[in-house]
Design a protein around this motif. Sequence first.
Motif, mmCIF file in Angstrom:
data_model
loop_
_atom_site.group_PDB
_atom_site.id
_atom_site.type_symbol
_atom_site.label_atom_id
_atom_site.label_comp_id
_atom_site.label_asym_id
_atom_site.label_seq_id
_atom_site.Cartn_x
_atom_site.Cartn_y
_atom_site.Cartn_z
ATOM 1 N N GLY A 59 2.685 5.996 -2.987
ATOM 2 C CA GLY A 59 3.808 6.671 -3.629
ATOM 3 C C GLY A 59 3.534 6.972 -5.093
ATOM 4 O O GLY A 59 3.880 8.050 -5.597
ATOM 5 N N ILE A 60 2.893 6.045 -5.779
ATOM 6 C CA ILE A 60 2.560 6.244 -7.195
ATOM 7 C C ILE A 60 1.543 7.368 -7.344
ATOM 8 O O ILE A 60 1.700 8.280 -8.182
ATOM 9 C CB ILE A 60 2.012 4.932 -7.789
ATOM 10 C CG1 ILE A 60 3.114 3.862 -7.805
ATOM 11 C CG2 ILE A 60 1.470 5.166 -9.203
ATOM 12 C CD1 ILE A 60 2.596 2.465 -8.072
ATOM 13 N N LEU A 61 0.487 7.342 -6.516
ATOM 14 C CA LEU A 61 -0.527 8.396 -6.569
ATOM 15 C C LEU A 61 0.074 9.741 -6.173
ATOM 16 O O LEU A 61 -0.283 10.784 -6.735
ATOM 17 C CB LEU A 61 -1.692 8.049 -5.638
ATOM 18 C CG LEU A 61 -2.474 6.767 -5.963
ATOM 19 C CD1 LEU A 61 -3.534 6.519 -4.898
ATOM 20 C CD2 LEU A 61 -3.118 6.856 -7.333
ATOM 21 N N LEU A 69 -6.856 2.969 2.593
ATOM 22 C CA LEU A 69 -5.797 1.974 2.773
ATOM 23 C C LEU A 69 -5.106 2.042 4.131
ATOM 24 O O LEU A 69 -4.390 1.106 4.497
ATOM 25 C CB LEU A 69 -4.741 2.136 1.668
ATOM 26 C CG LEU A 69 -5.222 1.928 0.230
ATOM 27 C CD1 LEU A 69 -4.096 2.211 -0.754
ATOM 28 C CD2 LEU A 69 -5.749 0.521 0.030
ATOM 29 N N PHE A 70 -5.287 3.141 4.883
ATOM 30 C CA PHE A 70 -4.590 3.305 6.154
ATOM 31 C C PHE A 70 -5.581 3.563 7.281
ATOM 32 O O PHE A 70 -6.611 4.215 7.079
ATOM 33 C CB PHE A 70 -3.588 4.462 6.076
ATOM 34 C CG PHE A 70 -2.418 4.197 5.173
ATOM 35 C CD1 PHE A 70 -1.240 3.675 5.674
ATOM 36 C CD2 PHE A 70 -2.507 4.440 3.802
ATOM 37 C CE1 PHE A 70 -0.159 3.425 4.844
ATOM 38 C CE2 PHE A 70 -1.438 4.183 2.961
ATOM 39 C CZ PHE A 70 -0.262 3.665 3.488
ATOM 40 N N ARG A 93 0.832 -1.212 0.000
ATOM 41 C CA ARG A 93 0.000 0.000 0.000
ATOM 42 C C ARG A 93 0.865 1.259 0.000
ATOM 43 O O ARG A 93 0.468 2.295 -0.535
ATOM 44 C CB ARG A 93 -0.963 -0.008 1.181
ATOM 45 C CG ARG A 93 -0.275 -0.151 2.538
ATOM 46 C CD ARG A 93 -1.279 -0.230 3.661
ATOM 47 N NE ARG A 93 -0.586 -0.381 4.944
ATOM 48 C CZ ARG A 93 -1.166 -0.200 6.112
ATOM 49 N NH1 ARG A 93 -2.445 0.128 6.159
ATOM 50 N NH2 ARG A 93 -0.484 -0.346 7.222
ATOM 51 N N GLY A 94 2.059 1.178 0.622
ATOM 52 C CA GLY A 94 2.976 2.312 0.585
ATOM 53 C C GLY A 94 3.408 2.632 -0.832
ATOM 54 O O GLY A 94 3.486 3.798 -1.230
ATOM 55 N N VAL A 154 -1.656 -0.228 -7.773
ATOM 56 C CA VAL A 154 -2.653 0.499 -6.986
ATOM 57 C C VAL A 154 -3.924 -0.350 -6.884
ATOM 58 O O VAL A 154 -4.510 -0.693 -7.907
ATOM 59 C CB VAL A 154 -2.976 1.866 -7.615
ATOM 60 C CG1 VAL A 154 -4.107 2.559 -6.854
ATOM 61 C CG2 VAL A 154 -1.731 2.756 -7.622
ATOM 62 N N PRO A 155 -4.361 -0.683 -5.682
ATOM 63 C CA PRO A 155 -5.573 -1.496 -5.535
ATOM 64 C C PRO A 155 -6.826 -0.689 -5.835
ATOM 65 O O PRO A 155 -6.826 0.540 -5.715
ATOM 66 C CB PRO A 155 -5.528 -1.931 -4.065
ATOM 67 C CG PRO A 155 -4.775 -0.829 -3.390
ATOM 68 C CD PRO A 155 -3.749 -0.355 -4.384
ATOM 69 N N GLU A 156 -7.866 -1.373 -6.214
ATOM 70 C CA GLU A 156 -9.142 -0.709 -6.495
ATOM 71 C C GLU A 156 -9.919 -0.536 -5.196
ATOM 72 O O GLU A 156 -10.097 -1.484 -4.427
ATOM 73 C CB GLU A 156 -9.975 -1.535 -7.480
ATOM 74 C CG GLU A 156 -11.256 -0.851 -7.941
ATOM 75 C CD GLU A 156 -10.971 0.422 -8.728
ATOM 76 O OE1 GLU A 156 -10.686 1.459 -8.088
ATOM 77 O OE2 GLU A 156 -11.024 0.377 -9.964
ATOM 78 N N THR A 157 -10.326 0.682 -4.915
ATOM 79 C CA THR A 157 -11.168 0.964 -3.748
ATOM 80 C C THR A 157 -12.303 1.873 -4.195
ATOM 81 O O THR A 157 -12.196 2.575 -5.195
ATOM 82 C CB THR A 157 -10.374 1.662 -2.626
ATOM 83 O OG1 THR A 157 -9.873 2.924 -3.109
ATOM 84 C CG2 THR A 157 -9.209 0.803 -2.158
#
Length: 495
Positions: free
Chosen positions: A13-15, A126-127, A8-9, A189-192
């Motif tokens: 970072g990508i976003l 995510l956090f 998730r970190g 990046v996960p889908e949320t």
Amino acid sequence: MTTTTPRRGLAIGILLFASFMDLLDVTIVQVALPSIGADLEATEAQLEWIVSGYLLAFAVALITGGRLGDLFGRRRVFLVGIAGFTLASAAAAAAWSGDVLVATRIAQGLFAALMVPQLLASVQALFTPRERAPMYGLIGGVAGIAAVAGPVLGGWLVDADLWGLGWRSVFLINVPVGIVIFALAARFVPETRSSRPMRLDLVGVVLLTAVILAFMVPLVEGQTLGWPAWLWIPVAAGALLLVIFVAYSRRRMRRDASALLPMPLFADRGFSAGIVTQAAFQGSLNAFTLPFIIYLQVGLGFDALTAGLNLLAFSLGALVGTGAVIPLVAKVGKYLVTIGAVIMAAGVVWVFAIVADTGADFTGWAAVWPMLLSGLGLALLIIPLVDVALATVPVSDAGAASGAYSTFQQLGAAAGVAISTTVFFSVVGDDWSREHVLTALQASVWVAVAGFGIAALASLLLPRRAAVQAHLDEARRLAEAETDAVSAEPAAVGS
């Protein structure tokens, strides 16, 4: 509810890097404007729209972009945003006229509005609440780095004239970066999405866009057209549309609570004062920096890189001041914002006094101390402002309040660009001698000082320290309750 996921970190970072690219794109263009104007024979109004068109498009679509992510998935909407932003950047680099460049900048702003809101939403998804504070600090640090890097990188790209591209490289640099970000986001990046997303308010978007254009077009185009009397017609239409927008938004809130701008929030004095403070501050900042960059390049003949480096001390002052200000927020509260606005106004006047006194002999070193002072003022103002402005807003409305707050931040920046450059170009007229351009800069400086004065006065209406502390205590209790609920889930499943 928080979604735990590996890497998730890396995802954040990508976003975050995409958000950095957006922030960079706002400042990187400013030092390139004189080169753009000379190469494309762009009018003064077109130069204004190249900056303010991006900001306005971003502001109008920002809340809608966030809600699209809640509805259809944040990764999906982010990928659409980064792809569109990359293509629009390529189109901007290929622009053959001022009008084409303005159109591509507006497209950049619209796609950035799909891209940027997914960062904060993904942090929340995510956090856990206890893990989010370092993420927010990281986001603030990246914003500071972008402020430093934008003018310097833009100046270097223009002066380096890589492959004969000149100013076009400030847009073209987004293309390879955008492609890399797209590939990484699609993979990591996960889908949320939100479990209870608000509905889209497309009617509100159309009405707000019409209101903004009705006020901004006469302001930007007025000088070019010679300020004809009929320009008051769209202004009057804008006032009428504003009344319609407010009435519609109130009805929409009563019906399904999904209005583009949640009107009940504006009844909160602290929130409204924060909106005015932020908008006036952002407008004032742009009201000074853009004409200052133009004076350095056109009036003094500085190259783009040297002009950009003149803002470096300002950005460094803000970065250094951030560490000193954070511990003071709980003790001093809203008065930090007031002091920051006053210090920024004083720093801007001090910079201009040095510029005027040294004349053609001005160098960036001469203004290092007032620039550092202005940067410190920026830290004093901006660090506590969000927390203080939202102190009396219920925690359950924090998301809607943050979206509205960010929208007015961008609108203020666009208005500052439009007002100050209109004043600047009106004073310059056809006389581009150094002395006359200096007089035009002085007029823009007073616009900035007036804006900082408005920000200082509005900040006095912000909530007191007791309200801020109560808000923090409430947020902490809710965060602990959410964390306890998440911790209890595995036990409930096991039983």
